[in-house]
Design a protein around this motif. Structure first.
Motif, PDB file in Angstrom:
ATOM      1  N   GLU A 113      -6.675 -15.559   9.772  1.00 38.48           N
ATOM      2  CA  GLU A 113      -6.873 -16.761   8.953  1.00 38.48           C
ATOM      3  C   GLU A 113      -7.712 -16.437   7.725  1.00 38.48           C
ATOM      4  OE1 GLU A 113      -8.873 -21.191   9.307  1.00 38.48           O
ATOM      5  OE2 GLU A 113      -7.939 -20.310  11.087  1.00 38.48           O
ATOM      6  N   THR A 114      -8.647 -15.489   7.857  1.00 34.92           N
ATOM      7  CA  THR A 114      -9.422 -15.042   6.697  1.00 34.92           C
ATOM      8  C   THR A 114      -8.505 -14.463   5.631  1.00 34.92           C
ATOM      9  OG1 THR A 114     -11.418 -14.594   8.005  1.00 34.92           O
ATOM     10  CG2 THR A 114     -11.194 -13.426   5.909  1.00 34.92           C
ATOM     11  N   LEU A 115      -7.548 -13.630   6.049  1.00 36.73           N
ATOM     12  CA  LEU A 115      -6.591 -13.073   5.085  1.00 36.73           C
ATOM     13  C   LEU A 115      -5.768 -14.181   4.438  1.00 36.73           C
ATOM     14  CD1 LEU A 115      -5.127  -9.805   6.669  1.00 36.73           C
ATOM     15  CD2 LEU A 115      -7.128 -10.094   5.193  1.00 36.73           C
ATOM     16  N   ASP A 116      -5.366 -15.170   5.224  1.00 35.78           N
ATOM     17  CA  ASP A 116      -4.542 -16.254   4.682  1.00 35.78           C
ATOM     18  C   ASP A 116      -5.323 -17.099   3.678  1.00 35.78           C
ATOM     19  OD1 ASP A 116      -2.455 -15.405   6.260  1.00 35.78           O
ATOM     20  OD2 ASP A 116      -2.858 -16.844   7.870  1.00 35.78           O
ATOM     21  N   ARG A 117      -6.635 -17.159   3.822  1.00 35.71           N
ATOM     22  CA  ARG A 117      -7.459 -17.859   2.823  1.00 35.71           C
ATOM     23  C   ARG A 117      -7.688 -16.982   1.593  1.00 35.71           C
ATOM     24  NH1 ARG A 117     -10.900 -18.929   7.148  1.00 35.71           N
ATOM     25  NH2 ARG A 117     -12.539 -17.681   6.146  1.00 35.71           N
ATOM     26  N   ALA A 118      -7.801 -15.685   1.832  1.00 36.90           N
ATOM     27  CA  ALA A 118      -8.138 -14.780   0.733  1.00 36.90           C
ATOM     28  C   ALA A 118      -6.958 -14.540  -0.198  1.00 36.90           C
ATOM     29  CB  ALA A 118      -8.639 -13.451   1.296  1.00 36.90           C
ATOM     30  N   PHE A 119      -5.746 -14.432   0.368  1.00 32.74           N
ATOM     31  CA  PHE A 119      -4.571 -14.121  -0.454  1.00 32.74           C
ATOM     32  C   PHE A 119      -3.449 -15.097  -0.138  1.00 32.74           C
ATOM     33  CE2 PHE A 119      -6.691 -10.033   0.513  1.00 32.74           C
ATOM     34  CZ  PHE A 119      -7.047  -9.658  -0.784  1.00 32.74           C
ATOM     35  N   ARG A 120      -2.742 -15.510  -1.169  1.00 33.11           N
ATOM     36  CA  ARG A 120      -1.618 -16.394  -0.901  1.00 33.11           C
ATOM     37  C   ARG A 120      -0.486 -15.619  -0.239  1.00 33.11           C
ATOM     38  NH1 ARG A 120      -0.051 -17.986  -6.935  1.00 33.11           N
ATOM     39  NH2 ARG A 120       0.378 -15.941  -7.799  1.00 33.11           N
ATOM     40  N   TRP A 121       0.415 -16.360   0.397  1.00 35.89           N
ATOM     41  CA  TRP A 121       1.535 -15.762   1.109  1.00 35.89           C
ATOM     42  C   TRP A 121       2.582 -15.329   0.090  1.00 35.89           C
ATOM     43  CZ3 TRP A 121       1.688 -13.752   5.639  1.00 35.89           C
ATOM     44  CH2 TRP A 121       2.890 -13.528   6.317  1.00 35.89           C
ATOM     45  N   GLY A 122       2.610 -14.019  -0.193  1.00 29.50           N
ATOM     46  CA  GLY A 122       3.564 -13.475  -1.155  1.00 29.50           C
ATOM     47  C   GLY A 122       3.397 -14.071  -2.538  1.00 29.50           C
ATOM     48  N   THR A 123       4.490 -14.568  -3.079  1.00 32.73           N
ATOM     49  CA  THR A 123       4.463 -15.162  -4.424  1.00 32.73           C
ATOM     50  C   THR A 123       4.015 -16.616  -4.397  1.00 32.73           C
ATOM     51  OG1 THR A 123       6.792 -15.779  -4.242  1.00 32.73           O
ATOM     52  CG2 THR A 123       6.296 -13.642  -5.248  1.00 32.73           C
ATOM     53  N   GLY A 124       3.712 -17.146  -3.212  1.00 32.86           N
ATOM     54  CA  GLY A 124       3.304 -18.542  -3.123  1.00 32.86           C
ATOM     55  C   GLY A 124       4.482 -19.476  -3.360  1.00 32.86           C
ATOM     56  N   THR A 201     -16.136  -4.607   4.867  1.00 32.45           N
ATOM     57  CA  THR A 201     -16.571  -5.388   3.711  1.00 32.45           C
ATOM     58  C   THR A 201     -17.017  -6.764   4.183  1.00 32.45           C
ATOM     59  OG1 THR A 201     -15.882  -6.251   1.549  1.00 32.45           O
ATOM     60  CG2 THR A 201     -14.244  -6.263   3.289  1.00 32.45           C
ATOM     61  N   GLU A 202     -17.919  -7.373   3.446  1.00 33.71           N
ATOM     62  CA  GLU A 202     -18.433  -8.692   3.827  1.00 33.71           C
ATOM     63  C   GLU A 202     -17.629  -9.821   3.204  1.00 33.71           C
ATOM     64  OE1 GLU A 202     -22.543  -8.835   2.838  1.00 33.71           O
ATOM     65  OE2 GLU A 202     -23.146  -7.397   4.393  1.00 33.71           O
ATOM     66  N   THR A 203     -16.931  -9.547   2.126  1.00 37.13           N
ATOM     67  CA  THR A 203     -16.078 -10.544   1.481  1.00 37.13           C
ATOM     68  C   THR A 203     -14.760  -9.893   1.107  1.00 37.13           C
ATOM     69  OG1 THR A 203     -16.917 -10.076  -0.749  1.00 37.13           O
ATOM     70  CG2 THR A 203     -18.048 -11.806   0.518  1.00 37.13           C
ATOM     71  N   VAL A 204     -13.715 -10.715   1.001  1.00 36.68           N
ATOM     72  CA  VAL A 204     -12.409 -10.219   0.592  1.00 36.68           C
ATOM     73  C   VAL A 204     -11.813 -11.223  -0.377  1.00 36.68           C
ATOM     74  CG1 VAL A 204     -11.332 -11.196   2.694  1.00 36.68           C
ATOM     75  CG2 VAL A 204     -10.124  -9.462   1.355  1.00 36.68           C
ATOM     76  N   ASN A 205     -11.629 -10.778  -1.604  1.00 34.69           N
ATOM     77  CA  ASN A 205     -11.088 -11.621  -2.673  1.00 34.69           C
ATOM     78  C   ASN A 205     -11.807 -12.961  -2.758  1.00 34.69           C
ATOM     79  OD1 ASN A 205      -9.194 -11.738  -4.855  1.00 34.69           O
ATOM     80  ND2 ASN A 205      -7.970 -13.199  -3.677  1.00 34.69           N
ATOM     81  N   GLY A 206     -13.127 -12.911  -2.695  1.00 35.73           N
ATOM     82  CA  GLY A 206     -13.938 -14.118  -2.851  1.00 35.73           C
ATOM     83  C   GLY A 206     -14.116 -14.934  -1.590  1.00 35.73           C
ATOM     84  N   VAL A 207     -13.603 -14.470  -0.460  1.00 37.51           N
ATOM     85  CA  VAL A 207     -13.700 -15.198   0.803  1.00 37.51           C
ATOM     86  C   VAL A 207     -14.603 -14.419   1.758  1.00 37.51           C
ATOM     87  CG1 VAL A 207     -12.426 -15.999   2.834  1.00 37.51           C
ATOM     88  CG2 VAL A 207     -11.455 -16.291   0.541  1.00 37.51           C
ATOM     89  N   ARG A 208     -15.533 -15.109   2.412  1.00 36.99           N
ATOM     90  CA  ARG A 208     -16.439 -14.460   3.353  1.00 36.99           C
ATOM     91  C   ARG A 208     -15.671 -14.000   4.590  1.00 36.99           C
ATOM     92  NH1 ARG A 208     -21.764 -14.056   4.673  1.00 36.99           N
ATOM     93  NH2 ARG A 208     -22.279 -14.025   6.909  1.00 36.99           N
ATOM     94  N   VAL A 209     -15.963 -12.799   5.049  1.00 36.24           N
ATOM     95  CA  VAL A 209     -15.322 -12.258   6.245  1.00 36.24           C
ATOM     96  C   VAL A 209     -16.197 -12.583   7.452  1.00 36.24           C
ATOM     97  CG1 VAL A 209     -14.520 -10.178   7.425  1.00 36.24           C
ATOM     98  CG2 VAL A 209     -14.213 -10.403   4.947  1.00 36.24           C
ATOM     99  N   ASP A 210     -15.757 -13.547   8.260  1.00 38.91           N
ATOM    100  CA  ASP A 210     -16.516 -13.971   9.437  1.00 38.91           C
ATOM    101  C   ASP A 210     -15.953 -13.407  10.732  1.00 38.91           C
ATOM    102  OD1 ASP A 210     -18.374 -15.568   8.025  1.00 38.91           O
ATOM    103  OD2 ASP A 210     -16.899 -17.179   7.871  1.00 38.91           O
ATOM    104  N   ALA A 211     -14.745 -12.858  10.705  1.00 42.39           N
ATOM    105  CA  ALA A 211     -14.139 -12.301  11.912  1.00 42.39           C
ATOM    106  C   ALA A 211     -13.299 -11.090  11.546  1.00 42.39           C
ATOM    107  CB  ALA A 211     -13.275 -13.356  12.610  1.00 42.39           C
ATOM    108  N   THR A 212     -13.321 -10.088  12.407  1.00 37.70           N
ATOM    109  CA  THR A 212     -12.559  -8.858  12.189  1.00 37.70           C
ATOM    110  C   THR A 212     -11.805  -8.500  13.473  1.00 37.70           C
ATOM    111  OG1 THR A 212     -14.219  -7.272  12.973  1.00 37.70           O
ATOM    112  CG2 THR A 212     -14.465  -8.096  10.705  1.00 37.70           C
TER     113      THR A 212
END
Length: 439
Positions: A113-124, A201-212
């Motif tokens: 879910e962190t990745l889904d917040r950090a980057f849009r799904w493909g071209t959006g 990393t603690e953040t990814v594309n401006g989103v805090r990483v709370d779970a790995t």
């Protein structure tokens, strides 16, 4: 090699090397090279915070099927989908000997879910997008994972059985529990996603990483690849690869008629309805022998002896959105064998199309391996309703499936390929992405 420009061949070579190496230092260097592209600084194409390099995502609009990429890919002028340039495949081992706990499932789900917040799904939601500045991924689980905690889903054949069924060595089966495939037009997005998933990393594309994925999955295999116009010629040490070719064997693929709709390869019922199965292979190509032939011979072996090389063009671009393979070409296999002493790869695979003349598997990767020592390997992956669909498609390539007098070296492309490894996976729907168990 000089890296005095953020554009052109130097930048592309640098990014390929950075993705292959991996790690946070490679990420920083890769980000510096890709930051010069204006597409990374555009704010009109998607939501982006001040600390984000790329448009961010919204988990609520990500499709339920992990494999639902079709509406989020770039399309060419003919409507063919264009796969993202960079790919990263991570073989994973589940670290516990016990059945997954609720806490582990929550951790894995939160990491993605962190990745889904950090980057849009493909071209959006953009139509007519010229570049994929988002992230697409699938997390699939191998038969050996399911065997540890219950039953293997009926649609999922072990890779050892697949290898044996197609006449190959069972010992070439992948041995990891799961496979994560990530892809994007920007190498730094893949490296950033990998760093976030494994606590680097603690953040990814401006989103805090709370779970790995730390403590749940261990990386046991790492493969990288590239695909796209001009990239094979840059990567491969073979002057015969056409400068504009998107794939190492020179011709493009992914024609509309040779790719089924995603619904065709989606599980319709059962505990994993909405998901799919995946077959992933690492193959070696004898490019020297392939390019020792004329363009006409390569055209006949890749497509069909009835194809006119002039109508196909150097890389297949003249075909537009259709491969030109018809039911008549399938019916004429014996005739072509007698007249030309050749059978075409696409012609042979068309034998397993269904009553609507649709193919049973959807190709999702044919990238030139950037981590391979000799530079002649590539990653091939497909999704399909059952792994048996992949087996039947792969068997259609084999020489002994045909009662014709055609030598192996003129029997499509199978004689130029050597399998290095194969794996099979079930890609669950997004709700079950985190450590599913099948009873």
């Amino acid at each position: 090699m000089r890296f005095d420009s953020a554009r052109g061949i130097e930048r592309r070579d640098f990014v390929k090397a950075a993705v292959a190496i991996g790690g946070t230092s490679a990420l920083a260097a890769c980000m510096d090279r890709e930051r010069g592209d204006e597409s990374t600084t555009s704010t009109s194409a998607g939501r982006k915070s001040e600390s984000a390099e790329f448009p961010q995502g919204d988990p609520s609009v990500v499709p339920d099927g992990q494999h639902r990429w079709g509406d989020y890919l770039v399309r060419d002028a003919h409507g063919n989908t264009v796969l993202p340039q960079h790919q990263l495949l991570l073989g994973l081992s589940y670290e516990s000997d016990a059945e997954p706990t609720a806490g582990e499932r929550e951790q894995v789900a939160a990491a993605f879910e962190t990745l889904d917040r950090a980057f849009r799904w493909g071209t959006g939601t953009r139509t007519g997008a010229a570049i994929n500045d988002g992230l697409l991924y699938t997390l699939g689980y191998a038969p050996r994972y399911f065997e540890r905690f219950g039953a293997v889903p009926d649609q999922l054949d072990p890779p050892e059985d697949v290898l044996e069924a197609v006449g190959e060595d069972r010992g070439k089966a992948n041995e990891h529990d799961a496979l994560l495939v990530l892809t994007s037009d920007f190498g730094s997005i893949l490296l950033a996603a990998e760093a976030a998933l494994f606590g680097e990393t603690e953040t990814v594309n401006g989103v805090r990483v709370d779970a790995t994925l730390e403590g749940v999955f261990e990386r046991v295999d790492r493969r990288t690849g590239v695909v796209g116009k001009g990239l094979p010629a840059e990567k491969l040490d073979n002057d015969d690869v056409p400068d504009e070719a998107p794939l190492s064997m020179g011709f493009k693929s992914g024609f509309r008629d040779s790719l089924p709709p995603e619904d065709r390869v989606t599980l319709q019922d059962g505990p994993f309805a909405g998901g799919t199965t995946q077959a992933v292979s690492r193959l070696r190509i004898d490019l020297d022998r392939w390019y020792d032939q004329s363009h006409g011979d390569r055209t006949a072996e890749m497509f069909c002896p009835a194809h006119d090389p002039e109508d196909v063009g150097e890389t297949g671009s003249k075909l537009g959105g259709d491969s030109g393979i018809t039911e008549d070409d399938v019916d004429a296999i014996d005739e072509h064998a007698d007249e030309h002493g050749t059978l075409g790869h696409s012609q042979k695979l068309a034998r397993v199309r269904d009553d609507d003349f649709e193919t049973p598997i959807l190709r999702r990767s044919e990238g030139v391996a950037t981590d391979a020592v000799d530079g002649t390997e590539f990653n091939f992956s497909s999704i399909q309703g059952t792994v048996a669909d992949f087996v039947e498609t792969r068997k259609a390539m084999n020489v002994d499936e045909y009662d014709v007098d055609v030598p192996a070296e003129r029997h499509g492309i199978v004689d130029y390929l050597e399998t290095r490894s194969r794996g099979t996976y079930l890609i669950p729907p997004r709700d079950d992405i985190a450590l599913p168990v099948h009873r």
